[in-house]
Design a protein around this motif. Structure first.
Motif, PDB file in Angstrom:
ATOM      1  N   ILE A 630     -20.835  65.126  10.264  1.00  0.00           N
ATOM      2  CA  ILE A 630     -19.610  65.213   9.572  1.00  0.00           C
ATOM      3  C   ILE A 630     -19.751  64.131   8.535  1.00  0.00           C
ATOM      4  O   ILE A 630     -20.426  62.857   8.775  1.00  0.00           O
ATOM      5  CB  ILE A 630     -18.415  64.646  10.539  1.00  0.00           C
ATOM      6  N   LYS A 632     -17.875  62.129   5.028  1.00  0.00           N
ATOM      7  CA  LYS A 632     -16.671  61.686   4.446  1.00  0.00           C
ATOM      8  C   LYS A 632     -16.918  62.438   3.059  1.00  0.00           C
ATOM      9  O   LYS A 632     -17.891  62.223   2.383  1.00  0.00           O
ATOM     10  CB  LYS A 632     -16.409  60.394   4.069  1.00  0.00           C
ATOM     11  N   GLY A 658      -9.908  67.957  14.577  1.00  0.00           N
ATOM     12  CA  GLY A 658      -9.759  67.058  13.561  1.00  0.00           C
ATOM     13  C   GLY A 658      -8.279  67.105  13.257  1.00  0.00           C
ATOM     14  O   GLY A 658      -7.577  68.006  13.827  1.00  0.00           O
ATOM     15  N   CYS A 687     -12.935  66.148   4.884  1.00  0.00           N
ATOM     16  CA  CYS A 687     -12.907  65.092   5.745  1.00  0.00           C
ATOM     17  C   CYS A 687     -12.583  63.908   4.842  1.00  0.00           C
ATOM     18  O   CYS A 687     -13.475  63.453   3.927  1.00  0.00           O
ATOM     19  CB  CYS A 687     -14.448  64.791   6.597  1.00  0.00           C
ATOM     20  N   ILE A 696     -10.799  62.249  13.549  1.00  0.00           N
ATOM     21  CA  ILE A 696     -11.175  62.795  12.165  1.00  0.00           C
ATOM     22  C   ILE A 696      -9.992  63.160  11.453  1.00  0.00           C
ATOM     23  O   ILE A 696      -9.227  64.070  11.966  1.00  0.00           O
ATOM     24  CB  ILE A 696     -12.268  63.720  12.496  1.00  0.00           C
ATOM     25  N   LEU A 698      -8.202  65.038   8.383  1.00  0.00           N
ATOM     26  CA  LEU A 698      -8.806  66.082   7.186  1.00  0.00           C
ATOM     27  C   LEU A 698      -7.653  66.228   6.315  1.00  0.00           C
ATOM     28  O   LEU A 698      -6.493  65.712   6.637  1.00  0.00           O
ATOM     29  CB  LEU A 698      -8.959  67.262   8.211  1.00  0.00           C
TER      30      LEU A 698
END
Length: 897
Positions: A630, A632, A658, A687, A696, A698
């Protein structure tokens, strides 16, 4: 115990014994049963008197040593009826070679020599893996070994000897340590020496390897795997007969040194053969030779020489024009001989006219320095190169040199499509194949295409060996590669044209070759002394049109040919690099890949697809199932699993959860979440980070344009973007090359071919440990939430200061917390760097960190010197030797920046 009385069998008692022939068990031969009342007693008595005698097999052998290997030659025990038979043994590998000659009168104009080499699976204790469980048609390796034996022995039969000769070599046993091909060739030479067939031997074969600059005589298979040279050399006592080389870009100087080492080593095979022939050899038989009388030759020469000279000194004639003119000359001479009734001249007409032609051409080359087509001796024919002429294929090229033309295509496949090999030695499969094809139309003839052709297999292997040295390692290019070399027109040296065309086609397919490979044929035209056979004058020719195998060439002349060959190759390479000088990148070609499928091999999962769009879709599905790191700003596809008042929970990236907050649904205000998303809906989400609890976050609106804005929306990326650059690889296992050019290793993008390799956990750990050994790294890799584990030590920054502790920025948008302890330090500042260790996780998965004591003490000492706001804290010497630890998701060092 009382004996059991035997009962007479009424059926046996009625058989008329005198009329039946019974094989007696004792003697193993047919005997008549006696006509007595008790046949059993008579038969037993006869057996006692007819015990078979012991067969004595007189054997002869010679033992010697070459290159630290003990070798033996033996005859007389096996294949006694063959004209000549020898078993050659080296350790536990044994090879039998036999020769036989037909009883015909030899009325033909060529030598019908057949060499058959066979490797049956019993030699290595294996049952053939075929439906019939027996060996079938000859395999490629068997054909190649047969050619290896044929080439040096054929020129040594006397001129005019046209009787049929057959050589059969078979491997009796193999321990896998030695390649039986050279052993079979030496055994064949010894068998010809023992036979009554006239032959100008003996000859010696030797194999030379090189590891770390050191030459090895008779290398084992394990040593050959590490060698950058595989030289097979055949010679008589003073002349070279054959050279077969596979190398990884060695210099001409190194090759010459290997040749000069090989000759005296190969000569060591001659004396044992001569001694064995003196013990057990047959008297050479007087065979009928088909010779042309001097009178007949002079008569035909006087009729044909002048018109042949006119044709073969005129460069305006092409290949077919010269051939047609020669046929007309032959017909004119034939008419004259028919008018004179010269039957002998008519029988040898074609061969004699060809002999006259050769002398005319040879005389012009040596006397005037000009060739049939008007070129100088060192001149290469005009060249035309084109790459990518068939864009729908994976790779393609056309190479023209003079009238010779070769079309090459490249097809890429998964690792499971590699060719399986059933040889007694060597690897079980090969992933690079070059298949050479010589159709009849390329010389304007009519013919059938049936099965494997020995010549085609030999020429294809010759070109394949030339290209193997520049292929990237299998770990960096795991594809199975097939090159098809189709000869479109032949005017000499088609195998070397296949090398040039194959190199360009591989680059067109995106295979990261280290550099181009060019091939060139070099010839020799010489005048010899008829009485001694020694060369009196000669000329070396670059880029020949045709070749004839002579009965040996001095080694000094062969070494002299290396420099002209190098100059000719440089000329060809210039033309090839103008057509294509680097492997094409993925962005630079639209040719399809192969059909989408997944091949699992040796723990690696290699994914190949027909084209980039198919690969993207395939990677999207795999990412959804398996997941990936994952990041950003990364865009992922997910499925809405539940809807709450404050947002929606989305499952993505192989099962991760998320939060899609209501504020991230749209650029416009949203009153109800259900108006925008619903359970089960598939969304492309970005993300945007992780909160302090490790959740997380989203965003949907980040992937769609703002109303009225011209900004393009974020596009989902199934594969992380990578700049496509061509990577050039060093030769495999070439130790000296790698050491000399160690600093020139490319640092650009990895492969130009799309591939994804998923390794096992153990392999990942090993790779990460290897990567962690680089002590010069001064920056820690960005942290990932999935990689953080208990005991991991890292440098964090103070993000927030609260009443009972700190919120720490662990890097990579990961947050952790530190609880103040009694008596511990509390005077932290936002942005300050601290050295921490992960000690536990909260119930919500937030990492709980503890402050490292040694780092804490170091900070206090440094704070006394200067305010920490204006300084960075550096690691004390006591931390320098801290052990590097590997945590599966990344490698972290015990340093403090």
């Amino acid at each position: 115990m009382a004996p059991v009385a035997s009962k007479a069998n009424p059926l046996l008692s009625t058989i008329p014994w005198r009329r039946i022939k019974l094989r007696t068990i004792c003697g193993g031969r047919i005997a008549h049963a006696p006509s007595s009342s008790s046949p059993a007693e008579s038969s037993a008595t006869e057996c006692e008197g007819r015990i078979a005698g012991k067969k004595i097999l007189e054997t002869f052998s010679e033992e010697f040593e070459i290159g630290s290997r003990k070798i033996s030659l033996e005859t007389g025990k096996i294949a006694r009826f063959a004209n000549g038979a020898v078993v050659l043994a080296m350790e536990e590998t044994k090879v039998l070679s036999t020769v036989a000659s037909a009883k015909s009168d030899g009325t033909r104009d060529f030598l019908p020599l057949t060499v058959d080499y066979q490797e049956k699976q019993f030699a290595q204790g294996v049952i053939p893996n075929t439906f019939m469980r027996r060996e079938g048609a000859p395999k490629e390796r068997e054909l190649l070994c047969g050619r290896l034996i044929d080439r040096p022995i054929r020129p040594l039969f006397p001129a005019g000897f046209y009787h049929e000769v057959q050589v059969m070599s078979s491997v009796l046993s193999s321990d896998g340590k030695q390649d039986p091909d050279v052993m079979a060739a030496n055994a064949t030479s010894a068998a010809l020496m023992l036979s009554d067939i006239p032959w100008g031997g003996p000859i010696g074969f030797i194999r030379i390897g090189r590891i770390s600059g050191q030459f090895i005589v008779n290398p084992s298979m394990d040593e050959l795997a590490l060698s950058d040279l595989n030289l097979v050399y055949a010679c008589t006592r003073d002349k070279t007969l054959m050279i077969d080389v596979q190398a990884r870009e060695i210099s001409e100087k190194d090759l010459e040194a290997a040749l000069r080492l090989a000759h005296p080593e190969a000569v060591k095979y001659l004396e044992p053969q001569i001694r064995l022939a003196a013990k057990a050899g047959k008297q050479k038989k007087e065979y009928k030779l088909s010779m042309v009388s001097e009178e007949t030759y002079e008569k035909i020469r006087s009729l044909a020489e002048a018109p042949i000279k006119d044709v073969f000194t005129d460069p305006t004639y092409g290949k077919f024009e010269r051939g047609e003119a020669l046929d007309n000359i032959t017909q004119d001479v034939k008419k004259t001989l028919e008018e004179e009734g010269d039957e002998e001249g008519l029988k040898v007409l074609s061969k004699t006219v060809d002999t006259v032609r050769k002398k005319v051409v040879r005389r012009r080359i040596i006397g005037e320095g000009l060739r049939v087509d008007g070129r100088r001796l060192d001149e290469v024919r005009p060249i035309y190169c084109e790459a990518g002429n068939l864009p729908v294929l994976h790779g393609s090229s056309i190479f023209n040199r003079g009238d010779t033309q070769v079309l090459c295509t490249v097809t890429l496949g998964a690792p499971g499509e590699a060719q399986r090999l059933d040889s007694v030695v060597g690897p079980p499969s090969k992933r690079f194949m070059l298949h050479y094809s010589f159709p009849p139309f390329c010389i304007n003839e009519v013919g059938k295409r049936v099965g494997l052709n020995r010549r085609e297999v030999g020429h294809g292997t010759l070109a394949e060996k030339a290209l193997l040295g520049v292929l990237p390692p299998e770990d960096d290019c795991p594809y199975t590669v097939r090159v098809n070399a189709e000869v479109m027109a032949s005017d000499g040296s088609t195998s070397m044209a296949s090398v040039c065309a194959g190199s360009m086609a591989l680059m067109d397919a995106g295979i990261p070759l280290r550099e181009h490979v060019a091939g060139l044929s070099v010839g020799l035209v010489s005048e010899t002394d008829p009485s001694t056979g020694e060369i009196t004058d000669y000329r070396i020719l670059t880029d020949i049109l045709l070749d004839i195998k002579p009965a040996g060439i001095p080694l000094d002349v062969i070494c002299e040919c290396l420099e002209p060959a190098h100059k000719g190759r440089i000329q060809i390479l210039d033309h090839m690099e103008r057509a294509i000088n680097l492997p094409r990148t993925q962005d630079g070609r639209n040719s399809p890949r192969i059909c989408g499928r997944i091949s699992v091999n040796d723990g690696f999962l290699t994914i190949v697809a027909k084209n980039q769009s198919v690969l993207d879709k395939l990677m999207e599905k795999i990412d959804f199932i398996v997941g990936r790191e994952i990041q950003k700003g990364g865009v992922y596809k997910g499925v809405v699993t539940s809807v709450k008042e404050y947002g929606a929970f989305v499952e993505f990236n192989g099962g991760q959860q998320g939060l899609l907050h209501i504020s991230e649904l749209s650029h416009e205000p949203v009153s109800r979440i259900s108006d925008v998303v619903s359970v089960g809906q598939v969304l492309n989400l970005m993300c945007i980070g992780l909160d302090v609890r490790g959740n997380i976050n989203l965003s949907l609106k980040a992937t769609i344009p703002r109303p009225g804005s011209k900004t393009k929306p974020a596009v989902e990326e199934s594969v992380a973007p990578m700049q496509q650059t061509a990577e050039i690889w060093k030769p495999v296992n070439n130790v000296h090359k790698e050491q000399e050019n160690k600093d020139d290793q490319p640092t650009g993008g990895k492969e130009s071919l799309s591939s994804v390799v998923i390794r096992s956990a153990a392999e990942c750990d090993e790779e990460e440990k290897s990567a962690g050994l680089n002590q010069n790294s001064k920056a820690e890799a960005p942290l990932d939430a999935k990689k953080l584990k208990l005991g991991m030590e890292l440098t964090a920054k103070v993000h927030q200061i609260r009443a009972h502790g700190l919120v720490l920025d662990l890097g990579g948008s990961v947050r952790g917390m530190y609880r103040f302890e009694t008596g511990s330090r509390r005077d932290f500042e936002v942005g300050e760097e601290v050295r921490v260790k992960c000690s536990s996780f909260s119930s919500k998965g937030v990492p709980v960190m503890s402050l490292l004591q040694e780092a804490f003490g170091e900070i206090l000492a440094l704070r006394k010197e200067k305010d920490i706001e204006n300084r960075s804290v550096k690691r004390a010497d006591m931390v320098t030797g801290q052990e590097i630890e590997d945590f599966g998701g990344g490698t972290w060092r015990g340093n403090l920046e």
